[in-house]
Design a protein around this motif. Structure first.
Motif, short mmCIF file in Angstrom:
data_model
loop_
_atom_site.label_atom_id
_atom_site.label_comp_id
_atom_site.label_asym_id
_atom_site.label_seq_id
_atom_site.Cartn_x
_atom_site.Cartn_y
_atom_site.Cartn_z
N VAL A 199 9.47 15.10 3.27
CA VAL A 199 9.29 16.49 3.67
C VAL A 199 9.42 16.61 5.19
N GLY A 200 8.82 15.64 5.90
CA GLY A 200 8.87 15.67 7.37
C GLY A 200 10.28 15.59 7.89
N GLN B 48 -7.47 1.62 -12.83
CA GLN B 48 -7.13 2.53 -11.73
C GLN B 48 -5.73 2.20 -11.23
N VAL B 49 -4.86 3.22 -11.22
CA VAL B 49 -3.53 3.02 -10.65
C VAL B 49 -3.35 4.02 -9.51
N GLY B 50 -2.58 3.61 -8.53
CA GLY B 50 -2.40 4.50 -7.37
C GLY B 50 -0.98 4.43 -6.85
N GLN B 51 -0.62 5.44 -6.10
CA GLN B 51 0.72 5.50 -5.50
C GLN B 51 0.58 6.11 -4.11
N GLY B 52 1.07 5.40 -3.12
CA GLY B 52 1.04 5.95 -1.77
C GLY B 52 1.93 7.18 -1.69
N LEU B 53 1.46 8.17 -0.95
CA LEU B 53 2.24 9.42 -0.85
C LEU B 53 3.05 9.48 0.44
N ASP B 54 3.11 8.36 1.17
CA ASP B 54 3.80 8.39 2.46
C ASP B 54 5.26 8.81 2.33
N PHE B 55 5.88 8.38 1.22
CA PHE B 55 7.30 8.75 1.08
C PHE B 55 7.46 10.27 0.92
N LEU C 117 0.82 -1.20 0.00
CA LEU C 117 0.00 0.00 0.00
C LEU C 117 0.86 1.26 0.00
N ASP C 118 1.92 1.22 0.80
CA ASP C 118 2.65 2.45 1.00
C ASP C 118 3.59 2.78 -0.13
N GLY C 119 4.32 1.81 -0.61
CA GLY C 119 5.35 2.16 -1.58
C GLY C 119 5.05 1.65 -2.97
N GLY C 120 4.56 0.42 -3.07
CA GLY C 120 4.46 -0.22 -4.38
C GLY C 120 3.28 0.26 -5.17
#
Ligand code: ADP
Length: 470
Positions: free
Chosen positions: A165-166, A153-160, A82-85
């Protein structure tokens, strides 16, 4: 210290502003890149899909695979997290999910993400999944010969993005106190370096205050504000010193000149009392003569003190200089006759100046009195008034007297100065007359000049500005 605090506050403000701009730009840039990558992936996957009777199917290695039969699509999203791939979901024309990468199950998409592509237009948005966690989703219609046969539908987690930024923000926050401390220390050092010459100047100035006025502050070699200050300070000291010296000499001279007649009067009185002086009448007459001289001296001193205080201009009124010259000549006529001298007026132009009548009178009186004093019997003293131009008038007193030696000329306007020739005469002058003339002429915005040939006579000229005729 204050300067340093100001520097640091300023730096903090600048840092915060820069950091804000930096973070916004950084975030936007990362998101733009995520967008671009998603679009590229979507078109890449869409190229591998074909329309098989209204259902999308996968073409790989020249074979067709029904998506609904595949448990997973290893080639498409082997590393699905979910987060990166990558996140991938494929729906048919009825909006039923044919394939979904496992991580997609946890993302709740709004209905529009399917409805809108089925209607023919792409949908794109960031979807919130949990605190500080977003997924950017791009949803496009699959088309074959103009017909929509499914949705990709394609998606990319924005956590990175958030974490990048954090972390940058944390690094910057941690650095800020260090930067502030460093710049504060640097600012403090620079400021004290810049102020050091001023401190030295202050110390020197304190020595001057404690000691005498001959002391001077050191002038730094660099041509800057501090040097200018030191030079100005020294100039001021020199002026003060000159003034004090003159003042001291003036007091010494004045006391001397006051003492002499008083001492003479005292001894005359004592002699008369003790009977040493046989004729008390003669003694009283001598005492009266000394007293008159004293009174004259005190009048002169008072006139000088008033002129020094600059009281002249307050009582300024129009004064006719030609009439004034006539009056002086008339009033001193008896004195001239006593000494067998001719006192007369020369050409008198009509001229009005602005000034104080008694003081202007004193100027002309002193000049004529000197001329009469230093001219031997038979000589002539002439007073004339000439308009020089529209703005100035010249009053001159010419005599045919003893003249002034060129070595004395530069000094005659000094207080208490008397030329040797005059000192040996018993004229009773105090050496204040010309000083008064000069001070008063200057107080009236004018000046006095002198031309003299020893043995031939002198001409004193007072230059005064004419009263404006408005
Ligand atoms: P004083 O009281 O001695 O006259 P002043 O200040 O009026 O003092 O003059 C200063 C000196 O200038 C005099 O002592 C004298 O030597 C010289 N002086 C002034 N006026 C004349 C003049 N008209 N002719 C020659 N010497 C003059």
């Amino acid at each position: 210290m204050q300067l340093t605090l100001w520097y640091s506050a300023l730096l903090l403000g600048v840092l915060l502003l820069a950091a804000g701009v930096f973070f916004v730009a950084f975030r936007v840039l990362l998101e733009v890149q995520v967008d671009a990558a998603l679009h590229a992936r979507a078109s890449q996957i869409a190229r591998s899909l074909v329309d098989v009777g209204g259902q999308p199917e996968l073409r790989a290695n020249g074979q067709l695979y029904a998506l609904s039969h595949l448990a997973a699509l290893p080639r498409l999203d082997k590393t699905s997290t979910l987060d990166g791939g990558p996140l991938t979901r494929i729906l048919n024309a009825q909006g039923q999910t044919l394939y979904s990468s496992p991580a997609f199950a946890r993302v709740a998409l709004p209905a529009a993400s399917t409805r809108q592509p089925l209607a023919g237009s792409a949908w794109e948005d960031s979807v919130h999944i949990r605190a500080f966690s977003f997924v950017h989703v791009y949803s496009v219609p699959l088309r074959a010969s103009g017909q929509v046969y499914g949705v990709l539908q394609v998606g990319q987690g924005l956590d990175f993005v958030t974490s990048t930024v954090g972390i940058s923000a944390i690094i910057l926050l941690a650095l800020t106190p260090v930067l502030l401390l460093l710049s504060g220390a640097g600012g403090y050092w620079l400021t004290s370096r810049g102020l050091a010459p001023i401190r030295r100047l202050t110390a020197a100035a304190q020595r001057v205050r404690a000691g005498d006025l001959r002391e001077r502050v050191p002038v730094p070699p660099a041509d800057d504000e501090v040097r200018e200050l030191a030079l100005t300070f020294n100039e001021m000291l020199a002026q003060l010193e000159a003034t004090f010296t003159a003042q001291r000499r003036f007091i010494a001279d004045a006391s001397h000149d006051l003492r002499t007649p008083v001492a003479a009067m005292l001894s005359l009185a004592e002699n008369a009392r003790d009977g040493v002086q046989t004729d008390p009448r003669a003694a009283l007459e001598d005492i009266a003569a000394h007293a008159r001289r004293l009174r004259q001296l005190l009048t002169n001193l008072l006139a000088l003190a008033r002129a020094d205080e600059g009281q002249t201009r307050q009582d300024a009124e129009p004064v006719r200089l030609d009439t004034l010259a006539e009056d002086v000549v008339a009033s001193l006529q008896p004195l001239a006759e006593d000494r067998a001298l001719t006192l007369r007026t020369g050409p008198l132009d009509e001229a009005t100046v602005n000034g104080d009548l008694p003081q202007l009178l004193l100027v002309v009186m002193n000049l004529v009195d000197n001329a009469l004093t230093y001219t031997p019997t038979g000589g002539t003293v002439t007073v004339s008034v000439r308009r020089e131009d529209a703005a100035a008038v010249l009053l001159s007193v010419r005599d045919t007297g003893i003249g002034i030696a060129s070595s004395d000329l530069p000094h005659i306007f000094e207080r208490f100065y008397r030329a040797d020739a005059a000192r040996h005469r018993s004229t009773g002058g105090s050496g204040l007359g010309l000083a008064i003339v000069q001070t008063l002429a200057e107080a009236h915005g004018g000046e006095v000049t002198v031309q003299s040939t020893p043995g031939n006579g002198s001409t004193f000229t007072v230059h005064l500005p004419l009263a404006s005729t408005r």
